[in-house]
Motif scaffolding. Sequence first.
Motif, PDB file in Angstrom:
ATOM      1  N   GLY A   5       0.826  -1.196   0.000  1.00 41.63           N
ATOM      2  CA  GLY A   5       0.000   0.000   0.000  1.00 41.63           C
ATOM      3  C   GLY A   5       0.859   1.245   0.000  1.00 41.63           C
ATOM      4  O   GLY A   5       2.046   1.193  -0.259  1.00 41.63           O
ATOM      5  N   TYR A   6       0.216   2.352   0.281  1.00 45.38           N
ATOM      6  CA  TYR A   6       0.964   3.596   0.350  1.00 45.38           C
ATOM      7  C   TYR A   6       0.325   4.533   1.359  1.00 45.38           C
ATOM      8  O   TYR A   6      -0.796   4.329   1.795  1.00 45.38           O
ATOM      9  N   VAL A   7       1.057   5.533   1.725  1.00 46.70           N
ATOM     10  CA  VAL A   7       0.584   6.537   2.660  1.00 46.70           C
ATOM     11  C   VAL A   7       0.486   7.850   1.921  1.00 46.70           C
ATOM     12  O   VAL A   7       1.370   8.219   1.155  1.00 46.70           O
ATOM     13  N   LYS A   8      -0.615   8.538   2.129  1.00 52.01           N
ATOM     14  CA  LYS A   8      -0.794   9.817   1.462  1.00 52.01           C
ATOM     15  C   LYS A   8      -0.692  10.923   2.508  1.00 52.01           C
ATOM     16  O   LYS A   8      -1.429  10.951   3.481  1.00 52.01           O
ATOM     17  N   GLY A   9       0.264  11.788   2.313  1.00 53.07           N
ATOM     18  CA  GLY A   9       0.441  12.961   3.151  1.00 53.07           C
ATOM     19  C   GLY A   9       0.846  14.070   2.215  1.00 53.07           C
ATOM     20  O   GLY A   9       0.187  14.324   1.220  1.00 53.07           O
ATOM     21  N   GLN A  10       1.959  14.701   2.492  1.00 55.53           N
ATOM     22  CA  GLN A  10       2.487  15.691   1.570  1.00 55.53           C
ATOM     23  C   GLN A  10       2.926  15.005   0.275  1.00 55.53           C
ATOM     24  O   GLN A  10       2.794  15.537  -0.809  1.00 55.53           O
ATOM     25  N   PHE A  11       3.463  13.804   0.416  1.00 52.20           N
ATOM     26  CA  PHE A  11       3.875  12.990  -0.721  1.00 52.20           C
ATOM     27  C   PHE A  11       3.250  11.612  -0.560  1.00 52.20           C
ATOM     28  O   PHE A  11       2.839  11.250   0.531  1.00 52.20           O
ATOM     29  N   GLU A  12       3.198  10.837  -1.635  1.00 51.21           N
ATOM     30  CA  GLU A  12       2.768   9.453  -1.523  1.00 51.21           C
ATOM     31  C   GLU A  12       3.996   8.598  -1.222  1.00 51.21           C
ATOM     32  O   GLU A  12       4.981   8.650  -1.944  1.00 51.21           O
ATOM     33  N   THR A  13       3.925   7.827  -0.152  1.00 50.91           N
ATOM     34  CA  THR A  13       5.045   6.996   0.270  1.00 50.91           C
ATOM     35  C   THR A  13       4.659   5.526   0.176  1.00 50.91           C
ATOM     36  O   THR A  13       3.716   5.109   0.839  1.00 50.91           O
ATOM     37  N   PRO A  14       5.360   4.735  -0.647  1.00 53.34           N
ATOM     38  CA  PRO A  14       5.048   3.305  -0.742  1.00 53.34           C
ATOM     39  C   PRO A  14       5.398   2.558   0.546  1.00 53.34           C
ATOM     40  O   PRO A  14       6.386   2.882   1.208  1.00 53.34           O
ATOM     41  N   ILE A  15       4.583   1.568   0.878  1.00 57.69           N
ATOM     42  CA  ILE A  15       4.827   0.711   2.040  1.00 57.69           C
ATOM     43  C   ILE A  15       5.075  -0.708   1.544  1.00 57.69           C
ATOM     44  O   ILE A  15       4.333  -1.210   0.709  1.00 57.69           O
ATOM     45  N   TYR A  16       6.101  -1.340   2.095  1.00 58.73           N
ATOM     46  CA  TYR A  16       6.433  -2.715   1.741  1.00 58.73           C
ATOM     47  C   TYR A  16       6.435  -3.574   2.993  1.00 58.73           C
ATOM     48  O   TYR A  16       6.670  -3.069   4.095  1.00 58.73           O
ATOM     49  N   TYR A  42       2.620   4.984  13.875  1.00 65.11           N
ATOM     50  CA  TYR A  42       3.609   5.885  13.261  1.00 65.11           C
ATOM     51  C   TYR A  42       2.923   6.913  12.364  1.00 65.11           C
ATOM     52  O   TYR A  42       3.205   8.104  12.441  1.00 65.11           O
ATOM     53  N   PHE A  43       1.999   6.445  11.511  1.00 71.71           N
ATOM     54  CA  PHE A  43       1.360   7.362  10.573  1.00 71.71           C
ATOM     55  C   PHE A  43       0.207   8.141  11.193  1.00 71.71           C
ATOM     56  O   PHE A  43      -0.056   9.268  10.811  1.00 71.71           O
ATOM     57  N   LYS A  44      -0.475   7.557  12.172  1.00 68.07           N
ATOM     58  CA  LYS A  44      -1.564   8.267  12.852  1.00 68.07           C
ATOM     59  C   LYS A  44      -1.013   9.497  13.578  1.00 68.07           C
ATOM     60  O   LYS A  44      -1.613  10.558  13.565  1.00 68.07           O
ATOM     61  N   ASN A  45       0.171   9.352  14.175  1.00 72.45           N
ATOM     62  CA  ASN A  45       0.801  10.459  14.885  1.00 72.45           C
ATOM     63  C   ASN A  45       1.214  11.590  13.948  1.00 72.45           C
ATOM     64  O   ASN A  45       1.429  12.709  14.381  1.00 72.45           O
ATOM     65  N   ARG A  46       1.326  11.281  12.662  1.00 73.60           N
ATOM     66  CA  ARG A  46       1.721  12.288  11.675  1.00 73.60           C
ATOM     67  C   ARG A  46       0.546  12.756  10.823  1.00 73.60           C
ATOM     68  O   ARG A  46       0.724  13.421   9.828  1.00 73.60           O
ATOM     69  N   ASN A  47      -0.688  12.370  11.234  1.00 74.36           N
ATOM     70  CA  ASN A  47      -1.906  12.739  10.514  1.00 74.36           C
ATOM     71  C   ASN A  47      -1.846  12.344   9.033  1.00 74.36           C
ATOM     72  O   ASN A  47      -2.234  13.110   8.163  1.00 74.36           O
ATOM     73  N   MET A  48      -1.330  11.161   8.758  1.00 74.45           N
ATOM     74  CA  MET A  48      -1.259  10.634   7.399  1.00 74.45           C
ATOM     75  C   MET A  48      -2.163   9.423   7.308  1.00 74.45           C
ATOM     76  O   MET A  48      -2.351   8.720   8.282  1.00 74.45           O
ATOM     77  N   LYS A  49      -2.734   9.190   6.142  1.00 73.79           N
ATOM     78  CA  LYS A  49      -3.680   8.102   5.965  1.00 73.79           C
ATOM     79  C   LYS A  49      -3.070   6.990   5.113  1.00 73.79           C
ATOM     80  O   LYS A  49      -2.452   7.242   4.105  1.00 73.79           O
ATOM     81  N   ILE A  50      -3.277   5.735   5.571  1.00 72.07           N
ATOM     82  CA  ILE A  50      -2.765   4.570   4.862  1.00 72.07           C
ATOM     83  C   ILE A  50      -3.828   4.070   3.879  1.00 72.07           C
ATOM     84  O   ILE A  50      -4.988   3.938   4.241  1.00 72.07           O
TER      85      ILE A  50
END
Length: 54
Positions: A5-16, A42-50
Amino acid sequence: MQFVGYVKGQFETPIYEFEGFYYVDRGSYYKSIGNISALNKYFKNRNMKIYKLS
């Protein structure tokens, strides 16, 4: 290593995922986050969505 999957925040970050541990692609290296609960925290603390996490 398998794309899950990936995380969407300021940039899209791939997750492996590899053997139960999750990593994010930082371009020149992979950053280890830990297991699924550590990844969510980790991502919840940065307000990013998986997205598309299996």
